[in-house]
Design a protein around this motif. Sequence first.
Motif, PDB file in Angstrom:
ATOM      1  N   THR A  57       0.846  -1.193   0.000  1.00  0.00           N
ATOM      2  CA  THR A  57       0.000   0.000   0.000  1.00  0.00           C
ATOM      3  C   THR A  57       0.879   1.241   0.000  1.00  0.00           C
ATOM      4  O   THR A  57       0.713   2.145  -0.831  1.00  0.00           O
ATOM      5  CB  THR A  57      -0.897   0.002   1.251  1.00  0.00           C
ATOM      6  OG1 THR A  57      -1.615  -1.222   1.337  1.00  0.00           O
ATOM      7  CG2 THR A  57      -1.868   1.170   1.225  1.00  0.00           C
ATOM      8  N   ASN A  75       1.730   3.788  -3.114  1.00  0.00           N
ATOM      9  CA  ASN A  75       1.417   5.217  -3.013  1.00  0.00           C
ATOM     10  C   ASN A  75       2.636   6.068  -3.349  1.00  0.00           C
ATOM     11  O   ASN A  75       2.535   7.089  -4.033  1.00  0.00           O
ATOM     12  CB  ASN A  75       0.906   5.549  -1.617  1.00  0.00           C
ATOM     13  CG  ASN A  75      -0.509   5.060  -1.384  1.00  0.00           C
ATOM     14  OD1 ASN A  75      -1.255   4.799  -2.330  1.00  0.00           O
ATOM     15  ND2 ASN A  75      -0.890   4.911  -0.123  1.00  0.00           N
ATOM     16  N   PHE A 102       1.721   6.042  -7.538  1.00  0.00           N
ATOM     17  CA  PHE A 102       0.686   7.077  -7.580  1.00  0.00           C
ATOM     18  C   PHE A 102       1.168   8.449  -7.128  1.00  0.00           C
ATOM     19  O   PHE A 102       0.514   9.454  -7.419  1.00  0.00           O
ATOM     20  CB  PHE A 102      -0.505   6.639  -6.714  1.00  0.00           C
ATOM     21  CG  PHE A 102      -1.086   5.307  -7.145  1.00  0.00           C
ATOM     22  CD1 PHE A 102      -1.843   5.214  -8.296  1.00  0.00           C
ATOM     23  CD2 PHE A 102      -0.839   4.168  -6.409  1.00  0.00           C
ATOM     24  CE1 PHE A 102      -2.360   3.998  -8.701  1.00  0.00           C
ATOM     25  CE2 PHE A 102      -1.355   2.940  -6.800  1.00  0.00           C
ATOM     26  CZ  PHE A 102      -2.112   2.852  -7.953  1.00  0.00           C
ATOM     27  N   TYR A 125       0.920   9.838  -4.404  1.00  0.00           N
ATOM     28  CA  TYR A 125       0.091  10.404  -3.336  1.00  0.00           C
ATOM     29  C   TYR A 125      -0.607   9.236  -2.650  1.00  0.00           C
ATOM     30  O   TYR A 125      -0.530   8.086  -3.116  1.00  0.00           O
ATOM     31  CB  TYR A 125      -0.923  11.420  -3.867  1.00  0.00           C
ATOM     32  CG  TYR A 125      -2.081  10.840  -4.658  1.00  0.00           C
ATOM     33  CD1 TYR A 125      -3.350  10.713  -4.093  1.00  0.00           C
ATOM     34  CD2 TYR A 125      -1.916  10.435  -5.981  1.00  0.00           C
ATOM     35  CE1 TYR A 125      -4.404  10.196  -4.823  1.00  0.00           C
ATOM     36  CE2 TYR A 125      -2.980   9.912  -6.717  1.00  0.00           C
ATOM     37  CZ  TYR A 125      -4.222   9.797  -6.129  1.00  0.00           C
ATOM     38  OH  TYR A 125      -5.272   9.272  -6.857  1.00  0.00           O
ATOM     39  N   ASN A 126      -1.298   9.505  -1.541  1.00  0.00           N
ATOM     40  CA  ASN A 126      -1.939   8.429  -0.779  1.00  0.00           C
ATOM     41  C   ASN A 126      -3.240   8.000  -1.438  1.00  0.00           C
ATOM     42  O   ASN A 126      -4.339   8.308  -0.975  1.00  0.00           O
ATOM     43  CB  ASN A 126      -2.163   8.878   0.668  1.00  0.00           C
ATOM     44  CG  ASN A 126      -0.885   8.864   1.474  1.00  0.00           C
ATOM     45  OD1 ASN A 126      -0.181   7.865   1.495  1.00  0.00           O
ATOM     46  ND2 ASN A 126      -0.581   9.971   2.133  1.00  0.00           N
ATOM     47  N   HIS A 127      -3.091   7.254  -2.513  1.00  0.00           N
ATOM     48  CA  HIS A 127      -4.228   6.756  -3.290  1.00  0.00           C
ATOM     49  C   HIS A 127      -4.822   5.502  -2.653  1.00  0.00           C
ATOM     50  O   HIS A 127      -6.037   5.356  -2.567  1.00  0.00           O
ATOM     51  CB  HIS A 127      -3.765   6.456  -4.717  1.00  0.00           C
ATOM     52  CG  HIS A 127      -4.784   5.788  -5.567  1.00  0.00           C
ATOM     53  ND1 HIS A 127      -5.940   6.408  -5.963  1.00  0.00           N
ATOM     54  CD2 HIS A 127      -4.820   4.524  -6.111  1.00  0.00           C
ATOM     55  CE1 HIS A 127      -6.656   5.580  -6.721  1.00  0.00           C
ATOM     56  NE2 HIS A 127      -6.001   4.439  -6.811  1.00  0.00           N
ATOM     57  N   TRP A 141      -1.718   6.520   5.508  1.00  0.00           N
ATOM     58  CA  TRP A 141      -1.158   7.867   5.545  1.00  0.00           C
ATOM     59  C   TRP A 141      -0.067   7.953   6.606  1.00  0.00           C
ATOM     60  O   TRP A 141       1.014   8.503   6.365  1.00  0.00           O
ATOM     61  CB  TRP A 141      -2.262   8.881   5.885  1.00  0.00           C
ATOM     62  CG  TRP A 141      -3.147   9.263   4.759  1.00  0.00           C
ATOM     63  CD1 TRP A 141      -4.095   8.481   4.160  1.00  0.00           C
ATOM     64  CD2 TRP A 141      -3.202  10.523   4.104  1.00  0.00           C
ATOM     65  NE1 TRP A 141      -4.739   9.172   3.180  1.00  0.00           N
ATOM     66  CE2 TRP A 141      -4.213  10.441   3.121  1.00  0.00           C
ATOM     67  CE3 TRP A 141      -2.512  11.727   4.260  1.00  0.00           C
ATOM     68  CZ2 TRP A 141      -4.537  11.509   2.294  1.00  0.00           C
ATOM     69  CZ3 TRP A 141      -2.841  12.802   3.438  1.00  0.00           C
ATOM     70  CH2 TRP A 141      -3.837  12.677   2.464  1.00  0.00           C
ATOM     71  N   THR A 152       3.313   6.046   5.518  1.00  0.00           N
ATOM     72  CA  THR A 152       4.161   6.747   4.551  1.00  0.00           C
ATOM     73  C   THR A 152       4.711   8.048   5.144  1.00  0.00           C
ATOM     74  O   THR A 152       5.857   8.425   4.869  1.00  0.00           O
ATOM     75  CB  THR A 152       3.397   7.054   3.248  1.00  0.00           C
ATOM     76  OG1 THR A 152       2.150   7.696   3.557  1.00  0.00           O
ATOM     77  CG2 THR A 152       3.119   5.781   2.468  1.00  0.00           C
TER      78      THR A 152
END
Length: 267
Positions: free
Chosen positions: A59, A63, A67, A69-71, A227, A230
Motif C-alpha cells: 500500500t 502510493n 501514484f 500520493y496516498n491513493h 497515511w 508513509t
Amino acid sequence: MPFLHKYQECNFDNGFQTHDSILDIVPYAPEAIFIGTYNHGWSWNHSDFFYGRGMYMWTALGNLLLFSYNHLLKQRTINNNVPTFEQLFEICIKGKIVFADIVKGIKKEVPAVELANEDCVLVGNEYRWETRFINNKRVGEYSDIHLDNLAQNGWLDDNVDAIIKYINETKSIKHIYFTFKSGAWLIDKLNEIKQGTRSDVNSCSIFTPTANGFGKPLQPPFHERAWGLTHCWVWNGLTHKNPIDRLNYGHIDHNWLIDKGVNPNKF
C-alpha cells in the motif's frame, strides 16, 4: 520442507528470482534493499511475494512509487489483491528495490510438524508456534516474538552471511531499510549486517509495515494507517508541520525518493 522461507529459492518467471531468501536476480541495478524477518513456508501461507499479505507494505510503496500520493488506503490481503501481483514488480522496477529476510527457517535437525487443524506448528516437540485471530484476521505467525523464542533454543537458521555478501558485491545498493527494530536475536542479526556491509551504504529501521501503533497520536488525515505509515517513512525525525518522531526509527532517504519521482511533501 515447509519450514524454510517461502522464497528461499524461487523463480517468478518474469526476470525476478530469489536465492537464500534474497531477491537477488532482478532486471535492474538495485539501489535499496528492504530487510525483514521471515515469510514462513507453512501450507496455509497465502503470501505471493515479500510482505505479500496482511500488511501495508505494498500500500505504502504503491502510493510512493506508482501514484505519488496516498491513493491506496487498505492493506493488501488475500481478499484485496491491490496492488496487483504485476504491480508489485512495477514498484520494484520503479524504485530499483530488492528484498531479503533474516530468517532462513527452522534448522533441518529440529523436529517440526504442522498441526494445520489447529493453525499451529509444533517445534522441537514442545513449542507451539500458534496463529491467533483478531477480528477474523490471522496474526501471530508473523510475530517476531516467536522468532526470538525459537532462536533462544537454537532452532533457527539465518541468512546473515548471504545478505552481507550480496550487499557488498552489489555496489549499486546504497540504502538498507530494516522493517523491524525489536527482538534481541533479530537485533543482533541486524547489527551483524550493519557492521559487515560496506561503509558507503546507509541503513536504518523504518516503521513496521503492519502499521500497528498508528492512530491516536497522529492528527487527521495521518491517523489513517496508510497515511501514517508513509508519513513516518518519509518524515520521521525531520522538521515537518505535522511532526513525527518514532523513537529508534529512521526515514527513507529524500534524495533517493526524489530521484524516483517522489515528492516528499505530498506525504
